[in-house]
Design an enzyme around this catalytic site. Structure first.
Site, PDB file in Angstrom:
ATOM      1  N   PRO A 267       0.828  -1.218   0.000  1.00 30.06           N
ATOM      2  CA  PRO A 267       0.000   0.000   0.000  1.00 30.06           C
ATOM      3  C   PRO A 267       0.855   1.257   0.000  1.00 30.06           C
ATOM      4  O   PRO A 267       1.919   1.316   0.615  1.00 30.06           O
ATOM      5  CB  PRO A 267      -0.809  -0.121   1.299  1.00 30.06           C
ATOM      6  CG  PRO A 267      -0.758  -1.560   1.666  1.00 30.06           C
ATOM      7  CD  PRO A 267       0.548  -2.077   1.163  1.00 30.06           C
ATOM      8  N   GLY A 268       0.381   2.270  -0.697  1.00 30.23           N
ATOM      9  CA  GLY A 268       1.019   3.566  -0.663  1.00 30.23           C
ATOM     10  C   GLY A 268       2.206   3.744  -1.570  1.00 30.23           C
ATOM     11  O   GLY A 268       2.887   4.767  -1.490  1.00 30.23           O
ATOM     12  N   GLY A 270       2.153   3.947  -4.921  1.00 27.63           N
ATOM     13  CA  GLY A 270       1.851   4.749  -6.096  1.00 27.63           C
ATOM     14  C   GLY A 270       1.267   3.994  -7.260  1.00 27.63           C
ATOM     15  O   GLY A 270       1.434   4.419  -8.411  1.00 27.63           O
ATOM     16  N   LYS A 271       0.554   2.898  -7.021  1.00 21.56           N
ATOM     17  CA  LYS A 271      -0.032   2.131  -8.134  1.00 21.56           C
ATOM     18  C   LYS A 271      -1.125   2.949  -8.832  1.00 21.56           C
ATOM     19  O   LYS A 271      -1.156   3.028 -10.062  1.00 21.56           O
ATOM     20  CB  LYS A 271      -0.589   0.804  -7.601  1.00 21.56           C
ATOM     21  CG  LYS A 271       0.472  -0.104  -6.996  1.00 21.56           C
ATOM     22  CD  LYS A 271      -0.105  -1.434  -6.551  1.00 21.56           C
ATOM     23  CE  LYS A 271      -1.021  -1.269  -5.363  1.00 21.56           C
ATOM     24  NZ  LYS A 271      -0.314  -0.791  -4.159  1.00 21.56           N
ATOM     25  N   THR A 272      -2.013   3.533  -8.060  1.00 18.37           N
ATOM     26  CA  THR A 272      -3.067   4.347  -8.662  1.00 18.37           C
ATOM     27  C   THR A 272      -2.491   5.601  -9.305  1.00 18.37           C
ATOM     28  O   THR A 272      -2.965   6.048 -10.357  1.00 18.37           O
ATOM     29  CB  THR A 272      -4.106   4.721  -7.595  1.00 18.37           C
ATOM     30  OG1 THR A 272      -4.592   3.536  -6.965  1.00 18.37           O
ATOM     31  CG2 THR A 272      -5.276   5.460  -8.211  1.00 18.37           C
ATOM     32  N   HIS A 486      13.744   0.499  31.606  1.00 19.19           N
ATOM     33  CA  HIS A 486      13.398  -0.387  30.485  1.00 19.19           C
ATOM     34  C   HIS A 486      13.974   0.151  29.174  1.00 19.19           C
ATOM     35  O   HIS A 486      14.642  -0.580  28.428  1.00 19.19           O
ATOM     36  CB  HIS A 486      11.874  -0.498  30.385  1.00 19.19           C
ATOM     37  CG  HIS A 486      11.402  -1.431  29.321  1.00 19.19           C
ATOM     38  ND1 HIS A 486      10.959  -2.705  29.588  1.00 19.19           N
ATOM     39  CD2 HIS A 486      11.309  -1.287  27.969  1.00 19.19           C
ATOM     40  CE1 HIS A 486      10.606  -3.296  28.459  1.00 19.19           C
ATOM     41  NE2 HIS A 486      10.806  -2.445  27.452  1.00 19.19           N
ATOM     42  N   GLU A 487      13.758   1.429  28.897  1.00 19.50           N
ATOM     43  CA  GLU A 487      14.258   1.999  27.648  1.00 19.50           C
ATOM     44  C   GLU A 487      15.774   2.125  27.664  1.00 19.50           C
ATOM     45  O   GLU A 487      16.423   1.992  26.617  1.00 19.50           O
ATOM     46  CB  GLU A 487      13.606   3.359  27.395  1.00 19.50           C
ATOM     47  CG  GLU A 487      12.093   3.314  27.253  1.00 19.50           C
ATOM     48  CD  GLU A 487      11.641   2.372  26.156  1.00 19.50           C
ATOM     49  OE1 GLU A 487      12.358   2.216  25.160  1.00 19.50           O
ATOM     50  OE2 GLU A 487      10.560   1.765  26.312  1.00 19.50           O
ATOM     51  N   HIS A 490      17.156  -1.167  26.469  1.00 22.02           N
ATOM     52  CA  HIS A 490      17.102  -1.279  25.004  1.00 22.02           C
ATOM     53  C   HIS A 490      18.224  -0.475  24.351  1.00 22.02           C
ATOM     54  O   HIS A 490      18.952  -0.972  23.487  1.00 22.02           O
ATOM     55  CB  HIS A 490      15.755  -0.761  24.488  1.00 22.02           C
ATOM     56  CG  HIS A 490      14.613  -1.694  24.720  1.00 22.02           C
ATOM     57  ND1 HIS A 490      14.688  -3.048  24.498  1.00 22.02           N
ATOM     58  CD2 HIS A 490      13.334  -1.447  25.140  1.00 22.02           C
ATOM     59  CE1 HIS A 490      13.517  -3.603  24.774  1.00 22.02           C
ATOM     60  NE2 HIS A 490      12.688  -2.656  25.174  1.00 22.02           N
ATOM     61  N   ASP A 562       7.597  -6.872  23.625  1.00 22.98           N
ATOM     62  CA  ASP A 562       8.974  -7.233  23.257  1.00 22.98           C
ATOM     63  C   ASP A 562       9.151  -8.748  23.225  1.00 22.98           C
ATOM     64  O   ASP A 562       9.786  -9.296  22.313  1.00 22.98           O
ATOM     65  CB  ASP A 562       9.955  -6.621  24.256  1.00 22.98           C
ATOM     66  CG  ASP A 562       9.941  -5.101  24.218  1.00 22.98           C
ATOM     67  OD1 ASP A 562       9.648  -4.555  23.141  1.00 22.98           O
ATOM     68  OD2 ASP A 562      10.226  -4.478  25.251  1.00 22.98           O
TER      69      ASP A 562
END
Length: 714
Positions: A267-268, A270-272, A486-487, A490, A562
Site C-alpha cells: 500500500p502507498g 503509487g499504483k493508482t 526499560h528503555e 534497550h 517485546d
C-alpha cells in the site's frame, strides 16, 4: 517504511526499529526481501477523475428531473379534477325540489328523464325562468332532482305523460378509484426509490446493468515526470503508452499490445498514481472503475456491467481500462468454507471471457492494481489476460529523495532543509508516507506561525508518523523510573551490539500506545538479514526486562510486546530461515484457503516429535540472547543507571547524548518542560525545584516498597 516485528511481509528495505515499553508497541519482525511478498490492503492515492457524462452534473440534474416529473403529474391530476367538476356542474342543470318536479310532470312539462339510483336528471319541454343576481332571469332547460323516498307510482306517471325514460347506474367519483390504486402506486414508488438508492441516484431502474466506469480525459491526469521512485514500473507502462500512440513502431516486428498489465505492490507505493500518469500520457480514452463497483446484491448485475464496460471500450478503441482494487472481483473461485460467491464468480467469469475469449478486443488495454496478488484467481493471471506483471515496490534512497523534491514543490522550505538527509532518515518508507511527512511538517509550521518549513519541522513530522504523537499521561515516579530503566536497557544493548543498528533516540514521553520508545535508524537500506543480526535484535528486545530487574528489582507486563516479537523472530529463524539446529527446513505450511477458513484449513506438515524440537530450539535461541543481554548490561551497569537518571531528567536523549553517557561524560543540565506525568516542574519563581547531582555519579537503585496497582502498559 516497515518496523521490525512479527509481521511476515518482506518489503524492500527496512524501516527504523522502535523498541517500546508499554501499551502495544506495534512492531514487525525483520523480513527476508527475497521471499514471498504478502501484501496488505492498499491505501489509494490520487483523486478519481470523473467523466463528463457520469460526473457531478448528472447527479445534480437527476433530482431536478424528478421534481419536474412530479410537478407535471400533479398538474395533470388537478386538470382532471377541474374538468370533472365543471363538466358535472354544466351538464346537471338546475336543482329543483321533488314537489316542483311532480308539478311539472303533472303539467306535462317533462320531456325526458334519466334515473341514477335516487337521482333524476332530465329536460323540460318548455324552459323554466329562474332569477339570477342583477335582477335578470335565466331560462333553464335541464334539471336535477333527488328522490326522497321510494315512489312506486312515479314510473306509471312518467309513462302516462309520454316521458322518455332512461336508467343507468350512478358512476363512482374519481377519488374512489384513487383510494383503490393509491396503495399499489405507493409500493411501486417505494421499489423505484430503493433501486435508485442502490444505483447511487445516478441511473434509473432499468440501467442497473450499465457500467459505472468514468471516462477521464488526458488533461485530467498527471504526467510520468510527477511520479518518482518507481523507474522500472514507469518504463514498463511507458512502453504501453508508446504502443497506443505509435502502433506501427511495434507491429512491424510482429509484436502485439499487452492485453493486461497488473500493478502489484504494498500500500502507498503509487499504483493508482501510475495509472493516472498513464491517463495523462496516453492521449487515448481512459476508463477508470473500482472492483467494488461491479458488485451488487443481484446475481448477474456485475457480469452485465463488465459486458457494458468492454462494449464502451471497444467503441472508443484504442483505449485503456483501469480497474482499481482488482481483488474485490478477481478472487479465487470456489475458495473458503461453504463454497464461492455466485455474483462475484459470474462477474469474474465474464471478465475472463472479455479479456481473452472468442471475440477479439484489439486496442483495449486493461490495467489493474492490487496489493493482494495471493488471492487472485490463477486464470486471471495467466498470459493472454494479464501479460505483464509490474511490481511497484518501496523506493530506495534516491527514489525517496526524488519523491520529497516533487512533494516539496508547492511548499516554502527554509535554507536549512536538506531533502537528501531526510531521504536517508526515512528508510523503508513508501511514497504515501513521504507525502504524509511533508504535509505534517507544513501543518506544524503553520500551527507555530513559521515563515518557512524547517528541518526541525520535518524531523518532528517524521517522529509523529513513526512513533505517534506525544500525549500527557499522569504516572507515578516509580512507574516513570521503571520505564526509564526499560528503555535504557534497550538503548544500551543496541549501542553495544555491533551487528544491529545503533539507537537514534530514546524517550520516556508516552507516544501513541507506548509509554516509552527506543528508536533506531539504519544507516542504509538493508535487504538481507544475517543470523547474527537476528540474534542481536532478540537480545535488544529482551534487554528491557533485564534492565527492569537490575534497576528496580522486579519485572512488569510492559515487556510483553517485546517478548512476543522476540518469539516470532525466533520462530522465523527456526521454521523458515534455517538458522536453528534443525537446519534448512521450512516447517509450518502457510498455504490455505484465501478467504473464510484460511486458519482452519491450514495443516501442520511436521510430526509432534519435530514440534518438540522446534520449541526446544526456539527456547535455546531466546535463552542465549537473554544471557547475552544480561552480560552486556551487568558489565555496564553504571552506564545503565546514568542513562536512566538522564532520561528521568531530560525525558529524551539523542544519539550524541547516549554516546556521551556511554563514554562517561556528563550531560548539560536539562531545560525543564511541563511534564506529561503530572509532577510539578517549576516553582513560582520559574526556577527548577532541585538540581541533579553529578551525572557521573551513579545513584543506587531504588526498589519498590510495594508494587503499583497497575503496571506500565495496562
Amino acid at each position: 517504511m516497515t518496523k521490525t516485528g512479527q509481521n511476515k511481509e518482506e518489503p524492500r528495505g527496512r524501516r527504523p526499529a522502535a523498541h517500546g515499553q508499554g501499551r502495544g508497541n506495534r512492531q514487525q519482525a525483520p523480513r527476508q526481501s527475497r521471499g514471498n511478498r504478502q501484501q496488505a490492503p492498499r491505501q489509494g492515492r490520487g483523486n478519481r477523475q470523473q467523466a463528463p457524462g457520469h460526473g457531478r452534473g448528472n447527479r445534480q440534474q437527476a433530482p431536478r428531473r424528478t421534481r419536474t416529473i412530479v410537478m407535471w403529474v400533479l398538474l395533470a391530476l388537478l386538470s382532471v379534477v377541474l374538468v370533472q367538476f365543471f363538466s358535472r356542474n354544466r351538464s346537471d342543470g338546475m336543482e329543483i325540489g321533488y314537489s316542483t318536479f311532480r308539478d311539472h310532470l303533472a303539467n306535462g312539462n317533462i320531456l325526458n328523464v334519466t334515473i341514477l339510483e335516487k337521482t333524476i336528471v332530465g329536460e323540460f319541454r318548455n324552459g323554466v325562468s329562474t332569477p339570477v343576481p342583477g335582477g335578470r332571469e335565466s331560462v333553464e332547460s335541464r334539471f336535477k332532482v333527488e328522490i326522497p323516498f321510494e315512489d312506486t307510482e312515479l314510473i306509471d306517471e312518467l309513462v302516462r305523460q309520454n316521458v322518455t325514460i332512461t336508467a343507468r347506474p350512478k358512476s363512482s367519483p374519481w377519488y374512489t378509484h384513487l383510494v383503490t390504486w393509491l396503495p399499489l402506486l405507493l409500493i411501486i414508488g417505494l421499489w423505484i426509490l430503493i433501486f435508485r438508492q442502490m444505483q447511487g441516484g445516478q441511473k434509473g431502474l432499468f440501467s442497473m446493468g450499465k457500467s459505472q466506469a468514468r471516462l477521464t480525459g488526458a488533461r485530467e491526469g498527471v504526467k510520468f515526470s510527477e511520479v518518482a521512485g518507481v523507474e522500472e514500473a514507469k518504463r514498463d507502462l511507458q512502453e504501453v503508452v508508446e504502443f497506443l500512440k505509435h502502433p506501427d513502431k511495434f507491429s512491424r516486428f510482429g509484436a502485439r499490445i499487452p492485453k493486461g498489465v497488473l500493478l502489484l505492490g504494498p500500500p502507498g507505493t503509487g499504483k493508482t498514481l501510475l495509472a493516472r500518469a498513464v491517463s495523462g500520457e496516453a492521449g487515448v480514452p481512459f476508463f477508470t472503475m473500482s472492483g467494488a463497483d461491479f458488485m451488487e446484491m443481484f446475481v448477474g448485475v456485475g457480469a452485465s456491467r463488465v459486458r457494458d464496460l468492454f462494449k464502451q471500450a471497444k467503441e472508443n478503441a484504442p483505449c485503456i481500462i483501469f480497474i482499481d482494487e482488482l481483488d474485490a472481483v478477481g478472487r479465487h473461485r470456489g475458495a473458503g468454507l461453504g463454497g464461492g460467491h455466485d455474483e462475484r464468480e459470474q462477474t469474474l467469469n465474464q471478465l475472463l471471457v472479455e479479456m481473452d475469449g472468442f471475440e477479439p478486443n484489439s486496442g483495449v488495454v486493461l490495467i489493474a492494481a492490487t496489493n493482494r496478488p495471493d488471492v487472485l484467481d490463477p486464470a486471471l493471471l495467466r498470459p493472454g489476460r494479464f501479460d505483464r506483471h509490474v511490481t511497484v515496490d518501496r523506493p530506495d534512497v534516491r527514489g525517496r529523495e526524488q519523491i520529497l523534491e516533487i512533494k516539496a514543490k508547492d511548499k516554502p522550505l527554509a535554507e536549512c532543509v536538506n531533502l537528501k538527509t531526510m531521504a536517508r532518515l526515512t528508510p523503508g518508507m513508501s511514497g504515501a508516507d513521504l507525502e504524509n511527512i511533508m504535509n505534517e511538517a507544513a501543518l506544524l509550521a503553520a500551527r507555530e506561525d513559521h515563515d518557512r518549513i524547517t528541518m526541525s519541522d520535518l524531523e518532528r513530522a517524521r517522529d509523529r508518523i513513526v512513533m505517534g504523537s506525544e500525549h500527557q499521561l499522569v504516572m507515578s515516579e516509580e512507574e516513570r523510573r521503571t520505564v526509564a530503566y526499560h528503555e535504557s536497557g534497550h538503548a544500551l544493548t543496541a549501542a553495544l551490539i555491533p551487528e544491529i543498528d545503533s539507537p537514534h533516540s530514546v524517550t520516556i514521553i508516552p507516544r501513541g500506545q507506548a509509554l516509552g520508545l527506543t528508536y533506531s535508524i539504519p544507516e542504509e537500506d538493508q535487504y538481507l538479514y544475517s543470523e547474527a543480526w537476528c540474534q542481536g535484535q532478540i537480545a535488544c528486545l529482551l534487554a528491557g526486562q533485564v534492565a527492569e530487574r537490575i534497576g528496580v528489582g522486579d519485572t512488569f507486563n510492559g515487556a510483553g510486546d517485546d517478548i512476543k516479537r522476540a518469539t516470532e523472530l525466533a520462530r522465523h529463524m527456526v521454521c523458515g530461515w534455517g538458522m536453528g539446529n534443525l537446519g534448512p527446513l521450512a516447517l509450518g505450511n502457510q498455504d490455505g484457503e484465501v478467504f473464510l477458513g484460511r486458519e482452519l484449513t491450514r495443516k501442520r506438515d511436521y510430526s509432534n516429535k519435530t514440534a518438540v524440537k522446534v520449541d526446544e530450539d526456539m527456547k535455546r535461541i531466546l535463552d542465549t540472547c537473554r544471557q547475552r543481554a544480561e552480560t552486556i548490561i551487568s558489565k555496564r551497569e553504571d552506564v545503565l543507571h546514568r542513562m536512566a537518571e538522564a532520561l528521568l531528567e531530560h525525558e529524551t536523549l539523542d544519539r550524541d547524548q547516549m554516546e556521551q553517557l556511554i563514554a562517561g561524560k556528563p550531560l548539560a543540565p536539562a531545560v525543564k518542560r511541563e511534564a506529561a506525568s503530572g509532577r510539578e516542574v517549576k516553582d513560582e519563581t520559574g526556577q527548577a525545584e532541585e538540581t541533579r547531582a553529578d551525572d557521573d555519579k551513579a545513584p543506587a537503585p531504588t526498589p519498590f516498597k510495594e508494587p503499583p496497582l497497575a503496571a506500565p502498559g495496562v
